[in-house]
Design a protein around this motif. Sequence first.
Motif, PDB file in Angstrom:
ATOM      1  N   SER A  19       0.773  -1.318  -0.048  1.00  0.00           N
ATOM      2  CA  SER A  19       0.057   0.162   0.128  1.00  0.00           C
ATOM      3  C   SER A  19       0.787   1.192   0.064  1.00  0.00           C
ATOM      4  N   ALA A  20       0.403   2.362  -0.784  1.00  0.00           N
ATOM      5  CA  ALA A  20       1.176   3.629  -0.945  1.00  0.00           C
ATOM      6  C   ALA A  20       2.345   3.721  -1.413  1.00  0.00           C
ATOM      7  N   VAL A  21       3.053   2.613  -2.104  1.00  0.00           N
ATOM      8  CA  VAL A  21       4.164   2.761  -2.616  1.00  0.00           C
ATOM      9  C   VAL A  21       4.182   3.606  -4.049  1.00  0.00           C
ATOM     10  N   GLY A  22       2.978   3.801  -4.593  1.00  0.00           N
ATOM     11  CA  GLY A  22       2.817   4.784  -5.642  1.00  0.00           C
ATOM     12  C   GLY A  22       2.223   3.923  -6.998  1.00  0.00           C
ATOM     13  N   LYS A  23       1.530   2.851  -6.666  1.00  0.00           N
ATOM     14  CA  LYS A  23       1.079   2.331  -7.942  1.00  0.00           C
ATOM     15  C   LYS A  23      -0.113   3.133  -8.628  1.00  0.00           C
ATOM     16  N   SER A  24      -1.040   3.551  -7.871  1.00  0.00           N
ATOM     17  CA  SER A  24      -2.128   4.685  -8.727  1.00  0.00           C
ATOM     18  C   SER A  24      -1.561   5.520  -9.353  1.00  0.00           C
ATOM     19  N   ASN A  25      -0.524   6.265  -8.843  1.00  0.00           N
ATOM     20  CA  ASN A  25       0.329   7.294  -9.352  1.00  0.00           C
ATOM     21  C   ASN A  25       0.839   7.063 -10.637  1.00  0.00           C
ATOM     22  N   LEU A  26       1.624   5.924 -10.495  1.00  0.00           N
ATOM     23  CA  LEU A  26       2.386   5.421 -11.720  1.00  0.00           C
ATOM     24  C   LEU A  26       1.451   5.243 -12.711  1.00  0.00           C
ATOM     25  N   GLU A  34      -0.981  12.429 -15.112  1.00  0.00           N
ATOM     26  CA  GLU A  34      -1.432  13.130 -14.022  1.00  0.00           C
ATOM     27  C   GLU A  34      -0.824  12.492 -12.799  1.00  0.00           C
ATOM     28  N   PHE A  35      -0.452  13.293 -11.810  1.00  0.00           N
ATOM     29  CA  PHE A  35      -0.056  13.096 -10.352  1.00  0.00           C
ATOM     30  C   PHE A  35      -0.713  13.673  -9.308  1.00  0.00           C
ATOM     31  N   HIS A  36      -1.068  12.585  -8.298  1.00  0.00           N
ATOM     32  CA  HIS A  36      -1.959  13.204  -7.172  1.00  0.00           C
ATOM     33  C   HIS A  36      -1.401  12.987  -6.006  1.00  0.00           C
ATOM     34  N   LEU A  37      -1.381  14.246  -5.155  1.00  0.00           N
ATOM     35  CA  LEU A  37      -0.751  14.450  -3.896  1.00  0.00           C
ATOM     36  C   LEU A  37      -1.346  13.335  -2.701  1.00  0.00           C
ATOM     37  N   ASP A  38      -2.750  13.201  -2.954  1.00  0.00           N
ATOM     38  CA  ASP A  38      -3.239  12.110  -1.750  1.00  0.00           C
ATOM     39  C   ASP A  38      -3.539  11.024  -2.486  1.00  0.00           C
ATOM     40  N   SER A  39      -3.469   9.760  -1.682  1.00  0.00           N
ATOM     41  CA  SER A  39      -3.409   8.688  -2.468  1.00  0.00           C
ATOM     42  C   SER A  39      -5.111   8.388  -2.333  1.00  0.00           C
ATOM     43  N   LYS A  40      -5.791   7.705  -3.441  1.00  0.00           N
ATOM     44  CA  LYS A  40      -7.207   7.550  -3.310  1.00  0.00           C
ATOM     45  C   LYS A  40      -7.561   6.505  -2.614  1.00  0.00           C
ATOM     46  N   GLY A 122      11.347   0.326  -8.163  1.00  0.00           N
ATOM     47  CA  GLY A 122      11.549   1.206  -7.039  1.00  0.00           C
ATOM     48  C   GLY A 122      10.961   2.598  -7.134  1.00  0.00           C
ATOM     49  N   ASN A 123       9.891   2.965  -6.561  1.00  0.00           N
ATOM     50  CA  ASN A 123       9.374   4.116  -6.923  1.00  0.00           C
ATOM     51  C   ASN A 123       9.749   5.155  -5.833  1.00  0.00           C
ATOM     52  N   LYS A 124       9.484   6.403  -6.185  1.00  0.00           N
ATOM     53  CA  LYS A 124       9.799   7.772  -5.307  1.00  0.00           C
ATOM     54  C   LYS A 124      11.299   7.999  -5.214  1.00  0.00           C
ATOM     55  N   SER A 125      11.919   7.863  -6.576  1.00  0.00           N
ATOM     56  CA  SER A 125      13.416   8.289  -6.533  1.00  0.00           C
ATOM     57  C   SER A 125      13.547   9.614  -6.501  1.00  0.00           C
ATOM     58  N   ASP A 126      12.588  10.348  -6.607  1.00  0.00           N
ATOM     59  CA  ASP A 126      12.981  12.063  -6.226  1.00  0.00           C
ATOM     60  C   ASP A 126      13.130  12.139  -4.566  1.00  0.00           C
ATOM     61  N   LEU A 127      12.842  11.304  -3.759  1.00  0.00           N
ATOM     62  CA  LEU A 127      13.043  11.504  -2.446  1.00  0.00           C
ATOM     63  C   LEU A 127      14.306  10.952  -1.911  1.00  0.00           C
ATOM     64  N   SER A 153      10.119   7.729 -10.701  1.00  0.00           N
ATOM     65  CA  SER A 153       9.251   8.792  -9.687  1.00  0.00           C
ATOM     66  C   SER A 153       7.896   9.279 -10.537  1.00  0.00           C
ATOM     67  N   ALA A 154       6.955   8.978  -9.980  1.00  0.00           N
ATOM     68  CA  ALA A 154       5.758   9.214 -10.674  1.00  0.00           C
ATOM     69  C   ALA A 154       5.353  10.811 -10.456  1.00  0.00           C
ATOM     70  N   LYS A 155       5.985  11.266  -9.367  1.00  0.00           N
ATOM     71  CA  LYS A 155       5.892  12.744  -9.092  1.00  0.00           C
ATOM     72  C   LYS A 155       6.625  13.471 -10.098  1.00  0.00           C
ATOM     73  N   GLU A 156       8.050  13.276 -10.232  1.00  0.00           N
ATOM     74  CA  GLU A 156       8.607  13.985 -11.239  1.00  0.00           C
ATOM     75  C   GLU A 156       8.401  13.333 -12.698  1.00  0.00           C
TER      76      GLU A 156
HETATM   77  P1  GDP Z   1      -0.696   3.208  -4.126  1.00  0.00           P
HETATM   78  O1  GDP Z   1      -1.441   2.795  -2.816  1.00  0.00           O
HETATM   79  O2  GDP Z   1       0.403   2.292  -4.153  1.00  0.00           O
HETATM   80  O3  GDP Z   1      -1.632   3.187  -5.368  1.00  0.00           O
HETATM   81  O4  GDP Z   1      -0.056   4.499  -3.949  1.00  0.00           O
HETATM   82  P2  GDP Z   1      -0.638   6.074  -4.258  1.00  0.00           P
HETATM   83  O5  GDP Z   1      -0.269   5.936  -5.807  1.00  0.00           O
HETATM   84  O6  GDP Z   1      -1.809   6.436  -4.049  1.00  0.00           O
HETATM   85  O7  GDP Z   1       0.665   7.005  -3.500  1.00  0.00           O
HETATM   86  C1  GDP Z   1       0.746   6.875  -2.373  1.00  0.00           C
HETATM   87  C2  GDP Z   1       1.530   8.317  -1.852  1.00  0.00           C
HETATM   88  O8  GDP Z   1       2.757   8.259  -2.305  1.00  0.00           O
HETATM   89  C3  GDP Z   1       0.443   9.483  -2.107  1.00  0.00           C
HETATM   90  O9  GDP Z   1       0.487  10.572  -1.435  1.00  0.00           O
HETATM   91  C4  GDP Z   1       1.335   9.888  -3.585  1.00  0.00           C
HETATM   92  O10 GDP Z   1       1.105  11.345  -3.667  1.00  0.00           O
HETATM   93  C5  GDP Z   1       2.587   9.530  -2.992  1.00  0.00           C
HETATM   94  N1  GDP Z   1       3.524   9.203  -4.365  1.00  0.00           N
HETATM   95  C6  GDP Z   1       3.251   8.548  -5.230  1.00  0.00           C
HETATM   96  N2  GDP Z   1       4.506   8.319  -6.137  1.00  0.00           N
HETATM   97  C7  GDP Z   1       5.349   9.140  -5.724  1.00  0.00           C
HETATM   98  C8  GDP Z   1       6.707   9.602  -6.165  1.00  0.00           C
HETATM   99  O11 GDP Z   1       7.221   9.082  -7.112  1.00  0.00           O
HETATM  100  N3  GDP Z   1       7.360  10.645  -5.315  1.00  0.00           N
HETATM  101  C9  GDP Z   1       6.707  11.041  -4.090  1.00  0.00           C
HETATM  102  N4  GDP Z   1       7.570  12.038  -3.611  1.00  0.00           N
HETATM  103  N5  GDP Z   1       5.547  10.643  -3.796  1.00  0.00           N
HETATM  104  C10 GDP Z   1       4.661   9.681  -4.630  1.00  0.00           C
END
Ligand code: GDP
Length: 175
Positions: A19-26, A34-40, A122-127, A153-156
């Motif tokens: 959970s919260a690794v960034g799957k939805s945002n990828l 699109e990128f979303h700050l909050d997870s759905k 490995g996601n979130k390489s921006d952090l 990095s889904a974010k960047e």
């Molecule tokens: P899921 O539960 O695996 O689908 O994860 P989400 O896509 O909902 O992302 C979980 C949280 O991580 C959210 O707050 C996103 O904004 C954040 N997030 C996702 N991808 C990235 C990324 O590449 N970099 C950063 N800094 N945050 C990310």
Amino acid sequence: SLHDEECDYLFKTVLIGDSAVGKSNLLSRFAKDEFHLDSKPTIGVEFAYRNIKIGDKIVKAQIWDTAGQERFRAITSSYYRGALGAMLVYDITRRGTFENVKKWLHELREYGNRDMVIVLVGNKSDLVDSREVDAEDGRSLAQLEDLCFMETSAKENLNVEDAFLQMITKIFEIV
Ligand code: GDP
């Protein structure tokens, strides 16, 4: 609409990982840029499509997202059924999500197609400042388990396109 567009191949692929690794945002980055700050908090399987041209063929990639089901250990065999590829995602800032990759591989091998193409991401390489998993760790696990590997990095929007395209072209090569 996309659904009616003609295509030569339809590839089902799935996103898995903690959970919260960034799957939805990828997925939203790849399918809609699109990128979303909050997870759905949505519960239930969702998927998106994107058409990709490989040579003179059009591949329709159908990418399934767990939409939170992994939190309840409720991913069922139907999620994996017919999937030709899987993107197994961990968060480079949370070691535990990397330790769980083995568990996800086990589940994939139990429920998935035998020759499923698996890309370890490995996601979130921006952090960079909160990194807990070295790229080398991801790379050697991928080598050991015979997977493709990439940090994203889904974010960047780093390597997201590449990771999906690597999975889809690899499937294209084996079908
Ligand atoms: P899921 O539960 O695996 O689908 O994860 P989400 O896509 O909902 O992302 C979980 C949280 O991580 C959210 O707050 C996103 O904004 C954040 N997030 C996702 N991808 C990235 C990324 O590449 N970099 C950063 N800094 N945050 C990310």
